[in-house]
Design an enzyme around this catalytic site. Structure first.
Site, PDB file in Angstrom:
ATOM      1  N   GLU A 163       0.796  -1.229   0.000  1.00  0.00           N
ATOM      2  CA  GLU A 163       0.000   0.000   0.000  1.00  0.00           C
ATOM      3  C   GLU A 163       0.832   1.286   0.000  1.00  0.00           C
ATOM      4  O   GLU A 163       0.798   2.052   0.965  1.00  0.00           O
ATOM      5  CB  GLU A 163      -0.949   0.019   1.207  1.00  0.00           C
ATOM      6  CG  GLU A 163      -1.898  -1.144   1.250  1.00  0.00           C
ATOM      7  CD  GLU A 163      -3.005  -0.968   2.287  1.00  0.00           C
ATOM      8  OE1 GLU A 163      -2.888  -0.068   3.140  1.00  0.00           O
ATOM      9  OE2 GLU A 163      -3.989  -1.709   2.238  1.00  0.00           O
ATOM     10  N   GLU A 355      -5.490  -8.545   0.962  1.00  0.00           N
ATOM     11  CA  GLU A 355      -6.142  -8.213   2.236  1.00  0.00           C
ATOM     12  C   GLU A 355      -7.621  -7.994   2.022  1.00  0.00           C
ATOM     13  O   GLU A 355      -8.023  -7.305   1.081  1.00  0.00           O
ATOM     14  CB  GLU A 355      -5.577  -6.927   2.868  1.00  0.00           C
ATOM     15  CG  GLU A 355      -4.234  -7.082   3.520  1.00  0.00           C
ATOM     16  CD  GLU A 355      -3.721  -5.780   4.131  1.00  0.00           C
ATOM     17  OE1 GLU A 355      -4.542  -4.942   4.568  1.00  0.00           O
ATOM     18  OE2 GLU A 355      -2.493  -5.603   4.153  1.00  0.00           O
TER      19      GLU A 355
HETATM   20  C1  PNW Z   1      -4.277  -1.763   5.584  1.00  0.00           C
HETATM   21  N1  PNW Z   1      -7.248   3.935   4.725  1.00  0.00           N
HETATM   22  O1  PNW Z   1      -4.216  -0.463   6.061  1.00  0.00           O
HETATM   23  C2  PNW Z   1      -2.960  -2.358   5.975  1.00  0.00           C
HETATM   24  O2  PNW Z   1      -2.260  -2.999   4.961  1.00  0.00           O
HETATM   25  C3  PNW Z   1      -3.003  -3.181   7.220  1.00  0.00           C
HETATM   26  O3  PNW Z   1      -1.750  -3.142   7.843  1.00  0.00           O
HETATM   27  C4  PNW Z   1      -4.129  -2.702   8.109  1.00  0.00           C
HETATM   28  O4  PNW Z   1      -4.142  -3.308   9.373  1.00  0.00           O
HETATM   29  C5  PNW Z   1      -5.415  -2.983   7.365  1.00  0.00           C
HETATM   30  O5  PNW Z   1      -5.426  -2.364   6.088  1.00  0.00           O
HETATM   31  C6  PNW Z   1      -6.672  -2.565   8.109  1.00  0.00           C
HETATM   32  O6  PNW Z   1      -6.720  -1.182   8.277  1.00  0.00           O
HETATM   33  C7  PNW Z   1      -5.020   0.586   5.695  1.00  0.00           C
HETATM   34  O7  PNW Z   1      -7.287   4.907   5.518  1.00  0.00           O
HETATM   35  C8  PNW Z   1      -5.044   1.669   6.544  1.00  0.00           C
HETATM   36  O8  PNW Z   1      -7.920   3.946   3.654  1.00  0.00           O
HETATM   37  C9  PNW Z   1      -5.779   2.788   6.227  1.00  0.00           C
HETATM   38  C10 PNW Z   1      -6.495   2.804   5.043  1.00  0.00           C
HETATM   39  C11 PNW Z   1      -6.470   1.708   4.184  1.00  0.00           C
HETATM   40  C12 PNW Z   1      -5.736   0.606   4.521  1.00  0.00           C
END
Ligand code: PNW
Length: 456
Positions: A163, A355
């Site tokens: 990401e 994921e």
């Molecule tokens: C992902 N957003 O994070 C990550 O790859 C993981 O480490 C995390 O635990 C998981 O999704 C759940 O949140 C994100 O703000 C964090 O759009 C924030 C965002 C998207 C993905």
């Protein structure tokens, strides 16, 4: 829908979110140690100091995976365990640790899918500008080479970055993620340096493993609904900024256009795009929910911190329907539509869902026989509908190679600390990190055993 033995069912985790042991065997701080230890940055001041204690209990975690029957496990390697010091010298103890895990996974018949960078940049690199510094890309390629040289083709898939949208916009544009600089529309150099890091890391891994392992990158692609022009803009800034250079070898001309006032892209050097456009074997897609966007009636001033630079003409509207404990809407059809769209526009690469999962306000109960349980029916329903969405994409002709559930266990959810639970195994942080498989664990085990994507 039945899927073949080749389809990978798995679960995913990330080093900083589960490991703890921040100073064990030579590890030094990452930008997330520095950030989480800064007062006011995470909920309750939570840090990853203990997390799920997985650095010490990794064998217990592998037992859970064996019990679950997964084909593959997506884990990340902690960068500051491998190159703890500014000279970039490999730390043998750190390499030994991951080599043990990779070998133990293979002994259990579980394919290791390794993310090389899941946000834990060594703090010494952070102090030298982090992703604002072009040199970070080259140092990360050196690190990737060290890992690939040691683990070789014992790893099924090497994923360069997880990401980059979060590592740039959320970390340098906004303040939510480490280092949280809040530079707004001055964060575009980090976008390019992350793209460059991907290319250099992919090249370095390929040079070590040839065709022995797959090479990939994971993107959290935004699926947007709403006004066509607003969808177009957020797709450009959120998605094509990665997809086009990585898979086509160019930045969209329109990107230079819409960012002209704030960025001249002079940090893009001759030959960079050729490097970024490395052949990859599979593209990882993380998907949780969708956005609803509209054209703003009056453009808002994005002079300050924002995760959406140059989107001053876009409004984010409240999403309809059900939401998760993160406040994210539940939109399984968005996953089908996203996979179909990516395959149509970038047909050369196969896809894997790296994921997908749901944060719930889980309640632990004590059963009459004295054992603990979590009846997480809403999570099961979420997973069922999203696995069905994957099935629809496959039926529509999209080559989807696998599905990784986020997450194997509750863990450190970044700025939200331990308040958000995504696991299919509960971690009781108050009771020595005791693990309790939830109902969703048993449900997913059955899906895997049957190799049957639900119809929902
Ligand atoms: C992902 N957003 O994070 C990550 O790859 C993981 O480490 C995390 O635990 C998981 O999704 C759940 O949140 C994100 O703000 C964090 O759009 C924030 C965002 C998207 C993905």
């Amino acid at each position: 829908m039945h899927v073949s033995q080749r389809f990978m069912f798995g679960t995913a985790t990330a080093a900083y979110q589960i490991e703890g042991s921040p100073t064990a065997e030579g590890r030094t701080p990452s930008i997330w140690d520095a950030y989480s230890h800064t007062p006011g940055k995470t909920v309750n001041g939570d840090t990853g100091d203990v997390a799920c204690d997985s650095y010490r209990r990794w064998e217990d975690d592998l037992d859970l995976l064996s019990d679950l029957g997964v084909d593959a496990y997506r884990l990340s390697i902690s960068v500051p365990r491998i190159i703890p010091t500014p000279d970039g010298a490999p730390n043998q103890a750190g390499l030994d640790h991951y080599e043990r895990i990779v070998n133990a996974l293979r002994d259990r018949g579980i394919r290791p899918v390794v993310t090389l960078y899941h946000w834990d940049l060594p703090q010494y690199m952070g102090e030298q500008g982090g992703w604002l510094n072009r040199d970070t890309a080259y140092r990360m390629a050196d690190y990737a080479r060290i890992v690939a040289r040691r683990l070789g083709d014992c790893v099924d898939t090497y994923t360069t970055l997880n990401e980059p949208w979060c590592s740039s916009y959320l970390s340098y544009g906004a303040t939510e993620h480490a280092p949280g600089l809040g530079l707004g529309d001055k964060c575009f150099p980090t976008v390019h340096h992350l793209n460059l890091a991907h290319g250099l890391m992919a090249e370095a891994v390929r040079a070590e493993v040839g065709t022995g392992s797959k090479v990939s990158v994971t993107l959290n692609l935004q699926f947007n609904r709403g006004d066509a022009d607003a969808v177009h803009r957020t797709d450009l800034i959120g998605n094509r900024v990665w997809l086009d250079p990585m898979l086509r070898g160019y930045y969209p001309a329109e990107l230079f256009d819409v960012t002209r006032k704030v960025c001249d892209w002079s940090f893009v050097r001759d030959g960079d795009l050729r490097l970024i456009n490395q052949p990859i074997d599979v593209l990882g897609v993380n998907y949780y929910s969708s956005n609803l966007v509209a054209l703003a009636k009056t453009p808002h001033d994005d002079g300050g911190a924002t995760a959406w630079p140059c989107c001053e003409n876009v409004d984010w509207l409240p999403t309809p329907g059900e939401h998760t404990a993160m406040g994210w809407n539940i939109d399984p059809q968005g996953l089908t539509d996203l996979l179909v769209r990516v395959h149509n526009d970038y047909p050369s690469v196969s896809l894997v869902v790296t994921e997908n999962g749901m944060a719930c306000d889980d309640v632990e109960v004590k059963e009459p026989d004295g054992t603990f349980a979590v009846h997480d029916d809403r999570r099961i329903e979420y997973l069922k509908r999203h696995l069905a969405a994957v099935g629809r994409a496959i039926r529509a002709g999209v080559p989807v190679e696998g599905y990784f559930l986020w997450s194997l266990m509750d863990n450190f959810e970044w700025a939200f600390g331990y308040t958000k639970r995504f696991g299919i195994v509960r971690v009781d942080y108050e009771d020595d990190c005791r693990r309790v498989p939830k109902d969703s664990f048993a449900w997913y085990r059955q899906v895997i055993a049957d190799r049957e994507l639900p119809e929902a």
